[in-house]
Design a protein around this motif. Structure first.
Motif, PDB file in Angstrom:
ATOM      1  N   ASP A   1      10.153   8.442 -12.291  1.00 48.54           N
ATOM      2  CA  ASP A   1       9.691   7.889 -11.009  1.00 48.54           C
ATOM      3  C   ASP A   1      10.690   6.886 -10.459  1.00 48.54           C
ATOM      4  OD1 ASP A   1       7.442   9.427 -11.039  1.00 48.54           O
ATOM      5  OD2 ASP A   1       6.119   7.865 -11.801  1.00 48.54           O
ATOM      6  N   ARG A   2      11.237   6.055 -11.326  1.00 48.25           N
ATOM      7  CA  ARG A   2      12.236   5.093 -10.857  1.00 48.25           C
ATOM      8  C   ARG A   2      13.484   5.808 -10.357  1.00 48.25           C
ATOM      9  NH1 ARG A   2      10.499   1.344  -8.864  1.00 48.25           N
ATOM     10  NH2 ARG A   2      12.497   0.276  -8.979  1.00 48.25           N
ATOM     11  N   MET A   3      13.873   6.877 -11.044  1.00 44.48           N
ATOM     12  CA  MET A   3      15.035   7.642 -10.596  1.00 44.48           C
ATOM     13  C   MET A   3      14.783   8.266  -9.222  1.00 44.48           C
ATOM     14  SD  MET A   3      17.591   7.598 -12.724  1.00 44.48           S
ATOM     15  CE  MET A   3      18.005   7.183 -14.420  1.00 44.48           C
ATOM     16  N   LYS A   4      13.576   8.759  -9.006  1.00 40.44           N
ATOM     17  CA  LYS A   4      13.249   9.346  -7.712  1.00 40.44           C
ATOM     18  C   LYS A   4      13.248   8.300  -6.605  1.00 40.44           C
ATOM     19  CE  LYS A   4      10.243  13.069  -9.443  1.00 40.44           C
ATOM     20  NZ  LYS A   4       8.844  13.573  -9.444  1.00 40.44           N
ATOM     21  N   ALA A   5      12.781   7.120  -6.932  1.00 39.49           N
ATOM     22  CA  ALA A   5      12.610   6.090  -5.907  1.00 39.49           C
ATOM     23  C   ALA A   5      13.931   5.471  -5.487  1.00 39.49           C
ATOM     24  CB  ALA A   5      11.654   4.999  -6.407  1.00 39.49           C
ATOM     25  N   ILE A   6      14.877   5.330  -6.407  1.00 38.25           N
ATOM     26  CA  ILE A   6      16.130   4.615  -6.128  1.00 38.25           C
ATOM     27  C   ILE A   6      17.286   5.571  -6.365  1.00 38.25           C
ATOM     28  CG2 ILE A   6      17.557   2.626  -6.715  1.00 38.25           C
ATOM     29  CD1 ILE A   6      15.068   1.223  -7.669  1.00 38.25           C
ATOM     30  N   ASP A   7      17.984   5.927  -5.310  1.00 35.23           N
ATOM     31  CA  ASP A   7      19.019   6.946  -5.406  1.00 35.23           C
ATOM     32  C   ASP A   7      20.257   6.461  -6.136  1.00 35.23           C
ATOM     33  OD1 ASP A   7      17.673   8.995  -3.719  1.00 35.23           O
ATOM     34  OD2 ASP A   7      17.851   7.436  -2.210  1.00 35.23           O
TER      35      ASP A   7
ATOM     36  N   ASP B   1       8.330   8.381  -2.452  1.00 33.75           N
ATOM     37  CA  ASP B   1       8.103   8.317  -3.884  1.00 33.75           C
ATOM     38  C   ASP B   1       7.363   7.030  -4.230  1.00 33.75           C
ATOM     39  OD1 ASP B   1       9.506  10.716  -4.410  1.00 33.75           O
ATOM     40  OD2 ASP B   1      11.404   9.638  -4.218  1.00 33.75           O
ATOM     41  N   ARG B   2       6.877   6.983  -5.445  1.00 31.82           N
ATOM     42  CA  ARG B   2       6.204   5.771  -5.899  1.00 31.82           C
ATOM     43  C   ARG B   2       7.183   4.611  -5.949  1.00 31.82           C
ATOM     44  NH1 ARG B   2       3.635   8.635 -11.234  1.00 31.82           N
ATOM     45  NH2 ARG B   2       2.079   9.937 -10.214  1.00 31.82           N
ATOM     46  N   ASN B   3       6.706   3.444  -5.508  1.00 32.87           N
ATOM     47  CA  ASN B   3       7.483   2.216  -5.553  1.00 32.87           C
ATOM     48  C   ASN B   3       8.846   2.385  -4.898  1.00 32.87           C
ATOM     49  OD1 ASN B   3       5.911   0.121  -7.265  1.00 32.87           O
ATOM     50  ND2 ASN B   3       5.735   2.014  -8.439  1.00 32.87           N
ATOM     51  N   ALA B   4       8.852   3.107  -3.791  1.00 30.14           N
ATOM     52  CA  ALA B   4      10.093   3.295  -3.060  1.00 30.14           C
ATOM     53  C   ALA B   4      10.550   1.966  -2.469  1.00 30.14           C
ATOM     54  CB  ALA B   4       9.899   4.323  -1.948  1.00 30.14           C
ATOM     55  N   PRO B   5      11.844   1.725  -2.379  1.00 29.89           N
ATOM     56  CA  PRO B   5      12.317   0.468  -1.783  1.00 29.89           C
ATOM     57  C   PRO B   5      12.031   0.421  -0.298  1.00 29.89           C
ATOM     58  CG  PRO B   5      14.156   1.940  -2.272  1.00 29.89           C
ATOM     59  CD  PRO B   5      12.948   2.564  -2.875  1.00 29.89           C
ATOM     60  N   THR B   6      12.215  -0.754   0.290  1.00 31.58           N
ATOM     61  CA  THR B   6      11.891  -0.961   1.698  1.00 31.58           C
ATOM     62  C   THR B   6      12.680  -0.026   2.591  1.00 31.58           C
ATOM     63  OG1 THR B   6      11.436  -3.289   1.230  1.00 31.58           O
ATOM     64  CG2 THR B   6      11.805  -2.696   3.523  1.00 31.58           C
ATOM     65  N   GLU B   7      13.920   0.236   2.262  1.00 31.70           N
ATOM     66  CA  GLU B   7      14.753   1.100   3.092  1.00 31.70           C
ATOM     67  C   GLU B   7      14.217   2.526   3.145  1.00 31.70           C
ATOM     68  OE1 GLU B   7      16.636  -2.454   2.027  1.00 31.70           O
ATOM     69  OE2 GLU B   7      15.928  -0.876   0.681  1.00 31.70           O
ATOM     70  N   LYS B   8      13.508   2.950   2.124  1.00 33.65           N
ATOM     71  CA  LYS B   8      12.921   4.280   2.133  1.00 33.65           C
ATOM     72  C   LYS B   8      11.584   4.323   2.863  1.00 33.65           C
ATOM     73  CE  LYS B   8      14.880   6.644  -1.855  1.00 33.65           C
ATOM     74  NZ  LYS B   8      14.580   7.453  -3.040  1.00 33.65           N
TER      75      LYS B   8
ATOM     76  N   TRP C   1      12.483  -5.398   8.693  1.00 31.94           N
ATOM     77  CA  TRP C   1      11.298  -6.231   8.741  1.00 31.94           C
ATOM     78  C   TRP C   1      10.427  -5.800   9.907  1.00 31.94           C
ATOM     79  CZ3 TRP C   1       8.879 -10.110   5.889  1.00 31.94           C
ATOM     80  CH2 TRP C   1       9.489 -10.384   4.667  1.00 31.94           C
ATOM     81  N   TYR C   2       9.683  -6.671  10.489  1.00 27.78           N
ATOM     82  CA  TYR C   2       8.647  -6.292  11.432  1.00 27.78           C
ATOM     83  C   TYR C   2       8.720  -7.165  12.666  1.00 27.78           C
ATOM     84  CZ  TYR C   2       6.364 -10.474   9.565  1.00 27.78           C
ATOM     85  OH  TYR C   2       6.085 -11.752   9.182  1.00 27.78           O
ATOM     86  N   CYS C   3       8.025  -6.741  13.678  1.00 28.55           N
ATOM     87  CA  CYS C   3       7.856  -7.545  14.893  1.00 28.55           C
ATOM     88  C   CYS C   3       6.537  -8.287  14.769  1.00 28.55           C
ATOM     89  CB  CYS C   3       7.882  -6.648  16.125  1.00 28.55           C
ATOM     90  SG  CYS C   3       7.521  -7.520  17.659  1.00 28.55           S
ATOM     91  N   GLY C   4       6.589  -9.593  14.643  1.00 26.13           N
ATOM     92  CA  GLY C   4       5.390 -10.367  14.360  1.00 26.13           C
ATOM     93  C   GLY C   4       4.379 -10.370  15.474  1.00 26.13           C
ATOM     94  N   LEU C   5       4.816 -10.242  16.720  1.00 23.55           N
ATOM     95  CA  LEU C   5       3.895 -10.296  17.850  1.00 23.55           C
ATOM     96  C   LEU C   5       3.145  -8.974  18.035  1.00 23.55           C
ATOM     97  CD1 LEU C   5       6.094 -12.267  20.414  1.00 23.55           C
ATOM     98  CD2 LEU C   5       4.493 -13.145  18.704  1.00 23.55           C
ATOM     99  N   LEU C   6       3.721  -7.878  17.575  1.00 24.26           N
ATOM    100  CA  LEU C   6       3.082  -6.559  17.662  1.00 24.26           C
ATOM    101  C   LEU C   6       3.080  -5.933  16.273  1.00 24.26           C
ATOM    102  CD1 LEU C   6       4.822  -5.251  20.920  1.00 24.26           C
ATOM    103  CD2 LEU C   6       2.516  -6.185  20.752  1.00 24.26           C
TER     104      LEU C   6
ATOM    105  N   ALA D   1       0.827  -1.212   0.000  1.00 23.57           N
ATOM    106  CA  ALA D   1       0.000   0.000   0.000  1.00 23.57           C
ATOM    107  C   ALA D   1       0.855   1.253   0.000  1.00 23.57           C
ATOM    108  CB  ALA D   1      -0.929  -0.011   1.213  1.00 23.57           C
ATOM    109  N   CYS D   2       1.952   1.241   0.741  1.00 26.08           N
ATOM    110  CA  CYS D   2       2.838   2.407   0.749  1.00 26.08           C
ATOM    111  C   CYS D   2       3.541   2.580  -0.589  1.00 26.08           C
ATOM    112  CB  CYS D   2       3.870   2.265   1.872  1.00 26.08           C
ATOM    113  SG  CYS D   2       3.170   2.229   3.534  1.00 26.08           S
TER     114      CYS D   2
END
Length: 1392
Positions: free
Chosen positions: A737-743, A472-479, A485-490, A381-382
């Protein structure tokens, strides 16, 4: 009378009559809307994409909400069942017992649930470990320093300890309702940091209301540390503050943005991916720490958690205690909450119940799966920019929904113990706050649960940044996230607080130059603050510079290119008008500045028979074609005659320059190269525009600081084009857009579609299709693309300006191999240089471009004769320097190098493989022996090799054409033979199965690319030409490596047909280009002295024509021939050895074959003499040729097929992110802010409609600009259909008689309509009434401002950068700006 006759009015009237076209010549040919190329109507596709995005909105929102609630409920359920002191009421209805039945705590059951919680915690950590391993293997990231490792490890372990305390001590002592409410309180540290350091970051000004709300939020979250511990005597609840604070430490760095002492360290951790190396050991360490804490806190013997592990996960006995109905009972929930049992009577009987071994497994799988889905869909979604509805909303609702569902489930179970009997085992607990509603209300007041809404609001206030996404659109996870990753319990709280507050780009530029050496944090922070003040918002606006190279393009090819530029000019003008007049000076997310540069090779006629003055040479016919075609291209786009002002003509040190101002007031500059002054060919044109646009116009701007130059270079993009390319503005926008998303992205290419007619084009359509579907997609996914084609690619200026890129690109090829690598495939070599310096190259499948492809056999072979050696040379260059490339480039790993090495082996051995395949096919289809099939294939190949050695190219091509035609006939026979063999042997035979799998793979790939599905039917041409393209073409390319001519468009320079006269006649001289009749109305300008000096130095340093003597030319030719001989000999020997080995193995296949275990054939025999029945099984044989083919190519195809799916998902995400859903508009419920957002979102579309010229015979609007009705609205008393032809005649008369408006200036068109007193036609615009009213208000204000402006309509206010040249520098028709844009007469200056 005489005076009246000579009056100016009479002259004007008579001139108008003379200027009107004659009626006999008034017929029109308006351009028709095309349905091919980039003009193809994609409204249907856009409709389906919008429909799919609507579905995505709803589906992702539902999945995120449902999965977060399910994950939290399951977590509470699992934690509640680890309470070893709780007794659970069991439904006695199904046990055929009266009274109450209690389930006693079971040690095995407790151990199973403890392990289940450990597994639930370990799952996301395992995903983190796998991601870190993948990035460490396939990417090359710098290793972390000691401080980074210590900080990350410390706060991650604090989080793990706190989570273990919460899971194994606090939650087992709480009911489901209070456990769900407690989730809001794990953000205390973020709330505190948000108050102390982050408030000004969000609102830019910390007023009393904001600070007050932040203080209330922090105090509300801190209240839980006092209230619940004060109401309980249990130690676990009295120490509640410790686990909640420790858990919240994980997200500290996302909220601590202004603390001077640690700001530099925080940003260093965030803006590098080196933490993945840390997670390689930290993820397993966290699992171990959480497990040890769980064993310690739960209280059983440590060794029993391992010795009883398997027994705990198996079915075991649960002890049930039966009480008769007369016994006094107590509220078990109350008893368990207080840690003691108040049952005083003795049990009547005890029974055993077999546990459900799958209950724990199902709970773990549900919790892990739900948490994973919540994270994945939330990130999705992000990426596609639907964060408000599908991310922020469901995650904000997750906690109240969890509380409500948990309360309902627990209370229903408490009131009816047999409820959920078939879903949850009876011996497992859902701890309720009270057994009935009355008790529920009492306990709620007793535990002060009325404070929970304050905790929820405090969490929402603290995490308000999720409602203000800036990525930006289709930004990588680091952005998107701070932690990978995530905490599965919360998972719900983690997703909210892990979402980045500060945009990556805001930190990236401030840190990129600081990572070279450690500095004092305080000094570094002060330096960054000063630098951030120096950077202006205009520096971050994308600057798109179109750089096209032309040579001998035809008029049709130029037409496609110019139409694309006119469309781009129109799009940029609409965005500029929307920014200036509709959005209050604020640019939309896709805004860019535009400039077009065309570098024309060999633009002048330098023949002494036609050129009288070398200083003023004539233009060749190709440049004249370009000049004549511009107006035609504008007519094709706008459907009305557009009079583009004659270009400004300027003499330059390299030849000349023509500067057009397009209808949208952007500049198109044709740089006319004189090959007697500068080097010709495409590579040197690229050197010219890189050094001019980047070296001169950026680096030479002394008034800009180094940091501003870096930011400008990061946001400057060169769109490299060929002179025949056809594309739409949306294709360019997707690349930006790809240029904006990935430095780290240095170059990006789109999907290239070949256009033309004939079988050769059909072949190329399928070849390009599978090349992009499989090969480029695989390179993009597992590494990066090795070649971004120069016909349509976007390059980042900062990547080109890196060391050993632009500078090395200017090297003169002094050796034969370098000449092949440098000059025969300049686009691939430029990408090789980028890859070696660490830049990434990507493939964007959603960005479509169409280019003319060779239509004839000879032209195609000549083109590939140039491409093949260059491709092999550049890949060998990367493979030979693999260690350095892997070390410098984060996207290239050792495994990716191995993949490319496999492909190179397949390429080199391709002719031998195809030869062996043809031998086997002839044996199978024509039932001949293997030696005959070998000779039938050997002699044509030998004949062709000998012709490549001794004959001229035209004879080589003739022989190749004849042999290719013969092979096509053979391949058709082979195809029929394969089908027949499949019917005989079945589809599971080795050859049949591999053929079917390849066909299925290509068909699925085509289905995954529905817009290109028709290319699948060209696969027949591709199949029958495999021997020609993979065997003969390789031989032809290798044996003609010494030919370094271009191969295509080698037409002689055209001369004017009117100048056919005697060569000795002086009248045969063509007019100089400054005096050419096409440019007679053009103004004459000049460049600045500073630019003249630059070009002279540039020519002297890099562009001076190479003047080689006959001896040097002969030496180079000899070196090329020697290289050809060496490579050809090695190529022939390698393939000959390969063929010999495999062929000899084939001869011994009865000893060396493998049995094919699939689909054997059973035979039954009867021996009449002995009266015996024999039954035996015969297996099909897999020969050596088939084995090699299946193992090698099958492995590659599997990799490409899997990578294609990942790439298609990325492409779909990009399309969804770029699609605006504008179907649902509210007419009366919109707030003022929502109406402004809606209007701003449609501002570009409105501006495009207001500026666009009225097409010839256009019926889109009810009235034309003069208020006249169209003829189809006149009441002529007859049916509409019968008047169609007559309307054309009426319109021709009307068009001739009425005064025509000049639509050549889009800005003037917009302002004329926007500032007019007439009502604008707002139909077909997706705007609410409130937004339309707001638009009218803005329009009225603009009219007032325009009337108050002394000079009339105000021109857009543009932020100017410091001038490049001194103010007193001599210039003619040039604006005094940084980037040296041109001013064409009275048109508006378009600045860079």
């Amino acid at each position: 009378m005489s005076a009246d006759y000579e009056s100016s009015d009479y002259v004007l009237r008579s001139r108008k009559v003379r200027d009107k076209p004659s009626l006999w010549d008034s017929f029109q040919d308006p351009p028709a809307k095309r349905s091919s190329g980039s003009d193809a109507d994609w409204k249907k596709l856009q409709f389906f994409i919008k429909l799919f995005k609507l579905f995505t909105y709803i589906f992702v929102c539902a999945v995120v909400l449902a999965s977060s609630v399910a994950a939290k409920l399951t977590y509470l359920y699992m934690a509640g069942n680890t309470n070893g002191d709780a007794q659970v009421r069991v439904c006695s209805k199904y046990l055929l017992l009266d009274g109450q039945v209690m389930a006693m705590p079971s040690k095995l059951e407790q151990i199973a649930w403890v392990w289940a919680l450990i597994f639930a915690f370990a799952a996301p950590e395992l995903f983190t470990f796998l991601r870190a391993m993948r990035i460490s293997m396939f990417k090359r990231e710098q290793r972390p320093n000691g401080l980074e490792v210590v900080l990350v490890t410390l706060f991650e372990l604090l989080h793990v300890v706190g989570l273990a305390l919460l899971t194994f001590t606090v939650l087992p002592q709480l009911d489901m309702t209070r456990g769900a409410m407690l989730g809001c309180c794990v953000c205390f540290v973020p709330a505190l940091l948000n108050l102390l350091t982050g408030t000004r970051l969000h609102w830019k000004s910390g007023d009393i209301v904001v600070y007050g709300a932040s203080i209330v939020a922090a105090l509300s979250l801190g209240s839980v540390f006092l209230i619940w511990p004060a109401m309980s005597t249990q130690l676990e609840l009295q120490l509640l503050a410790i686990p909640l604070i420790l858990v919240s430490f994980r997200w500290w760095e996302n909220f601590a943005n202004k603390h001077a002492a640690i700001a530099y360290i925080i940003r260093t951790i965030r803006c590098t991916r080196s933490r993945y190396h840390t997670y390689l050991y930290l993820a397993p360490l966290k699992i171990v720490v959480f497990g040890l804490m769980g064993f310690l806190l739960h209280g059983e013997s440590f060794i029993e958690y391992f010795t009883l592990f398997f027994k705990a996960w198996q079915a075991h006995a649960i002890t049930l205690t039966h009480w008769d109905g007369l016994q006094d009972t107590v509220n078990l929930a109350h008893a368990s909450n207080n840690g003691s049992s108040l049952i005083k009577s003795s049990p009547r009987a005890q029974y055993t119940l077999q546990s459900n071994s799958r209950a724990v497994i199902y709970a773990v799988l549900l919790q892990v799966g739900a948490a994973y889905l919540c994270h994945i869909f939330g990130k999705f979604a992000c990426k596609i920019k639907i964060q408000h509805f599908s991310y922020a909303l469901p995650l904000s609702l997750a906690t109240p929904v969890t509380v409500a569902v948990a309360t309902i489930l627990a209370q229903m179970r408490a009131s009816n113990i047999c409820w959920l009997h078939g879903l949850i085992p009876d011996y497992l607990t859902l701890q309720a706050l009270g057994e009935n509603l009355e008790e529920l209300g009492t306990r709620s007041l007793e535990y002060a649960l009325w404070l929970w809404p304050l905790w929820l609001l405090a969490q929402i206030w603290t995490c308000l940044h999720i409602w203000r996404p800036r990525n930006d659109r289709n930004a990588p996870t680091e952005k998107l996230y701070v932690c990978p990753w995530y905490c599965g319990l919360l998972v719900d709280q983690c997703s909210i607080m892990n979402r980045r507050i500060l945009d990556w780009s805001d930190e990236y530029f401030a840190i990129k130059s600081d990572l070279t050496e450690p500095r004092d944090p305080v000094l570094a922070l002060a330096s960054d603050i000063n630098a951030s003040r120096d950077i202006q918002e205009a520096d971050k606006i994308p600057q798109l510079i179109v750089c096209a190279t032309m040579w001998h393009e035809t008029e049709d090819e130029m037409m496609e290119f110019l139409k694309s530029i006119v469309r781009l000019d129109e799009d940029q003008c609409a965005r500029r008008m929307a920014k200036t007049h509709l959005n209050g000076g604020k640019a939309d997310d896709e805004y860019y500045e535009l400039e077009t540069n065309i570098f024309f090779d060999d633009a002048f006629v330098l023949d002494e028979q036609h050129c009288k003055n070398k200083r003023n040479p004539p233009l060749n016919e190709y440049v004249k074609t370009l000049t004549r075609t511009i107006d035609k291209a504008a007519f094709e786009i706008y459907g009305v005659i557009i009079k583009i002002k004659p270009p400004l003509k300027i003499e330059t040190p390299y030849g000349g320059r023509l500067v057009w101002t397009l209808p949208g007031r952007t500049k198109m500059v044709a740089h006319l190269k004189n090959k007697d002054k500068v080097r010709h060919k495409k590579r040197w044109s690229q050197v010219m525009y890189m050094y001019y646009l980047l070296g001169f116009r950026i680096m030479e701007t002394e008034q800009l600081s180094a940091r501003r130059k870096a930011v400008i270079a990061e946001n400057t993009f060169l769109l490299a084009l060929d002179g025949d390319i056809d594309f739409q503005p949306r294709a360019v926008q997707l690349l930006i857009d790809r240029m904006k998303a990935i430095d780290e992205l240095g170059a990006a290419c789109g999907r290239i579609h070949p256009v033309g007619r004939g079988p050769m084009v059909w072949y190329q359509k399928f070849e390009y299709a599978i090349g992009h579907w499989l090969q480029k997609a695989t390179e993009h996914v597992i590494g990066c693309v090795l070649c971004s084609p120069g016909c349509f690619s976007l390059f980042r200026a900062s990547a080109l300006m890196e060391n050993s890129v632009m500078k090395r690109y200017t090297l003169v090829s002094s050796e034969a191999m370098k000449m092949v690598q440098y000059d025969q495939g300049e686009d691939r070599w430029l990408c090789t240089l980028l890859l070696k310096q660490g830049s990434r190259v990507e493939y964007c499948a959603a960005s479509d471009a169409f280019t003319h492809s060779p239509e004839y056999f000879n032209e195609f072979y000549n083109q590939r004769r140039r491409w093949v050696p260059s491709t092999i040379a550049n890949i060998f260059d990367i493979l030979g320097d693999a260690r350095t490339v892997v070390k410098k480039n984060n996207s290239i790993s050792t495994l990716y190098i191995m993949y490319q090495a496999m492909l190179m082996i397949g390429t080199v051995l391709g002719p031998g493989t195809i030869f062996l395949m043809m031998v086997g096919a002839l044996v199978a289809v024509f039932s001949i022996n293997i030696w005959t099939a070998f000779l039938w294939n050997f002699f044509p190949i030998l004949l062709f090799i000998l012709s490549c050695v001794y004959l001229k190219q035209k004879f080589q091509l003739l022989i190749a054409f004849v042999v290719s035609a013969l092979y096509c006939l053979v391949m058709m026979a082979v195809l029929i033979g394969i089908i027949v063999q499949m019917l005989e042997d079945g589809p599971l035979a080795p050859a049949s199965l591999f053929f079917l799998l390849v066909a299925v793979q290509i068909t699925i790939s085509a289905l995954m690319h529905p817009q290109e599905f028709m290319a699948l039917f060209c696969g027949v041409i591709y199949y029958i030409t495999i021997p020609s393209m993979y065997m003969l073409l390789m031989i032809f390319s290798v044996f003609n490596m010494n030919d370094v001519t271009w191969g295509t468009r080698e037409a002689p320079v055209l001369k004017d047909a009117d100048d056919e006269s005697n060569e000795n006649d002086h009248d045969n001289y063509l007019p100089g280009w400054l005096n050419d009749p096409l440019l007679i109305e053009s103004e004459l300008g000049e460049i600045s002295l500073l630019e003249q000096r630059f070009w002279k130095d540039m020519i002297r340093q890099y562009l001076k024509p190479l003047e080689l003597s006959k001896e040097q030319k002969q030496t180079m030719a000899d070196d090329l021939s020697e290289l050809r001989n060496m490579v050809a000999f090695a190529f022939v020997m390698v393939n000959a050895i390969f063929v010999l080995i495999v062929f000899l193995l084939q001869l011994k296949k009865e000893f060396l074959h493998l049995k094919w275990p699939i689909d054997p054939t059973d035979f039954v025999s009867f021996d009449r003499d002995n009266l015996q029945v024999g039954i035996y099984r015969q297996y099909k044989e897999l020969d050596p040729i088939g084995l090699c083919f299946v193992i090698f190519f099958g492995f590659i195809l599997v990799i490409q097929f899997i990578a294609m799916f990942f790439h298609r998902f990325g492409t779909m995400s990009q399309l969804l992110a770029a699609t605006q859903l504008d179907w649902f508009r509210s007419n009366g419920q919109l707030s003022d802010e929502d109406a402004a957002l809606e209007l701003n979102g449609n501002a570009v579309h409105i501006a495009r409609r207001l500026q666009r010229p009225r097409r010839l015979f256009d019926d889109d609007d009810d009235d034309d600009e003069d208020g006249h009705h169209h003829y189809d609205e006149l009441e002529l008393g007859q049916e509409r259909e019968s008047m169609v032809r007559r309307q054309t005649i009426f319109r021709l008369h009307e068009e001739r008689n009425k005064e025509h408006s000049d639509y050549s200036d889009l800005v003037r068109n917009f302002e004329k309509r926007f500032f007019s007193e007439d009502d604008l036609n707002m139909k077909n615009l997706h705007l609410s009434r409130k937004s339309i009213k707001l638009f009218q208000e803005r329009r009225s204000v603009a009219k007032v401002n325009a009337a108050a402006t002394p000079s009339g309509t105000p021109t857009p206010k543009r932020g100017k950068r410091p001038p490049l040249a001194p103010l007193n520098a001599k210039k003619v028709s040039f604006s005094n700006t940084t980037m040296q844009m041109y001013n064409n007469g009275g048109y508006e200056t378009s600045e860079f």
